[in-house]
Design a protein around this motif. Sequence first.
Motif, mmCIF file in Angstrom:
data_model
loop_
_atom_site.group_PDB
_atom_site.id
_atom_site.type_symbol
_atom_site.label_atom_id
_atom_site.label_comp_id
_atom_site.label_asym_id
_atom_site.label_seq_id
_atom_site.Cartn_x
_atom_site.Cartn_y
_atom_site.Cartn_z
ATOM 1 N N GLN A 1 -19.254 -1.030 11.195
ATOM 2 C CA GLN A 1 -20.015 -2.273 11.194
ATOM 3 C C GLN A 1 -20.935 -2.269 9.982
ATOM 4 O O GLN A 1 -21.072 -1.248 9.287
ATOM 5 N N LEU B 1 -24.630 -2.494 8.571
ATOM 6 C CA LEU B 1 -26.052 -2.365 8.881
ATOM 7 C C LEU B 1 -26.813 -2.187 7.581
ATOM 8 O O LEU B 1 -26.339 -1.499 6.669
ATOM 9 N N THR C 1 -21.865 1.809 18.592
ATOM 10 C CA THR C 1 -22.511 0.732 19.340
ATOM 11 C C THR C 1 -22.214 0.911 20.825
ATOM 12 O O THR C 1 -21.158 1.432 21.211
ATOM 13 N N CYS D 1 -32.021 -3.102 24.084
ATOM 14 C CA CYS D 1 -31.316 -3.320 22.828
ATOM 15 C C CYS D 1 -32.327 -3.189 21.692
ATOM 16 O O CYS D 1 -33.156 -4.071 21.491
ATOM 17 N N PRO E 1 -32.679 -2.622 17.676
ATOM 18 C CA PRO E 1 -32.063 -2.497 16.353
ATOM 19 C C PRO E 1 -32.606 -1.257 15.635
ATOM 20 O O PRO E 1 -33.767 -0.889 15.834
ATOM 21 N N PRO E 2 -31.804 -0.589 14.810
ATOM 22 C CA PRO E 2 -30.427 -0.937 14.421
ATOM 23 C C PRO E 2 -29.371 -0.354 15.345
ATOM 24 O O PRO E 2 -28.186 -0.511 15.089
ATOM 25 N N CYS F 1 -28.645 -1.130 18.281
ATOM 26 C CA CYS F 1 -28.010 -2.181 19.080
ATOM 27 C C CYS F 1 -28.331 -3.514 18.407
ATOM 28 O O CYS F 1 -29.480 -3.772 18.051
ATOM 29 N N THR F 2 -27.317 -4.343 18.230
ATOM 30 C CA THR F 2 -27.537 -5.662 17.626
ATOM 31 C C THR F 2 -27.345 -6.783 18.635
ATOM 32 O O THR F 2 -27.928 -7.855 18.494
ATOM 33 N N VAL F 3 -26.537 -6.542 19.658
ATOM 34 C CA VAL F 3 -26.304 -7.513 20.721
ATOM 35 C C VAL F 3 -26.441 -6.785 22.055
ATOM 36 O O VAL F 3 -25.800 -5.753 22.258
#
Length: 315
Positions: free
Chosen positions: A105, A107, A116, A167, A169-170, A172-174
């Motif tokens: 992904q 980042l 993730t 959640c 970041p970074p 977890c984004t969703v």
Amino acid sequence: MRTSSGPRGARRLLVSALVAVLAAGAAATAAPAPAAAAYSTVAGYATTVGGDAADVYHPVTGSPHDPWPVVLLLQGANVDKSHYSGYARKVASYGFVVVVPNHYQVLFGQPGLYATGAQAGWTVTWAQAEHARAGSPLLGALDPGTLLLLGHSFGGAAGLGLATGLCTPPFCTVPTPAPPQLRAAAFYGTNNTNPATGATPPVANTIPVALIQAGADGIGSPANGYATYQAIATPPKLWVSLTGANHYGITDTQNPAGARPDLSPQTLSQALSVETAGRWAAFWLRAQLGDPVGQAWVYGAGDYLDPNVTTQFVN
């Protein structure tokens, strides 16, 4: 060696229980010897999990066995899946199917290998299909109803988010809810400390969590790791300090290409650090599934028998 926490006298009782179980000749798949795995042979093959290339490691046996639980290993930042082959094989030898994907992904504007929490649900879907797939090396051999989690560094932080439902970041984004099949986790080189403030917030975990911490880790500091262990709200929980290992004590080689190097030297041999961390992770996961030998090992006996660790636990 030192073990803290737990009921008074627990260590002595658990060592006695471990010896008694082994002396009774319990089946190998239920009760491996203290420093040996249940299976002497582990095989591997390539697959795809949620669109990600993945390596799968599993025991090899001609004997009947209970279905093997599935373990997902969430990789450290920019550590290719191939670098975990020794660690994954060690854990698999205790009666697990270990899945190690490469998840890409973007980042910080850079593409790379970053785990993730969504991979947990993808792994359950894969296990359900692989268990029934004609031609699968694991046809009828999996327990797709049980998922366990390993994580290294960035992957461990992503796993902590999955274990708490938070959640951040970074890592977890969703927001991704943990699948109901998730039962327990063991993370290496992982902490929850905010690097900007030095604060370690509470870890409101919904599953049992073990933290395996390298004593010479120059990236994920032992102090932050221990603060995170103390912040884990709900037992069972386990802290394992691995003397002489550094941040890459579970990879096949030191400082894998592409990953941030650890400048703190490892004094424990690479093979021994991988073996020791893998054994503790495997026994912790077995303990959370009700295995009496795993429970005896992680709740006292292992600290007594393993010269390279000190532990604390709350059960």
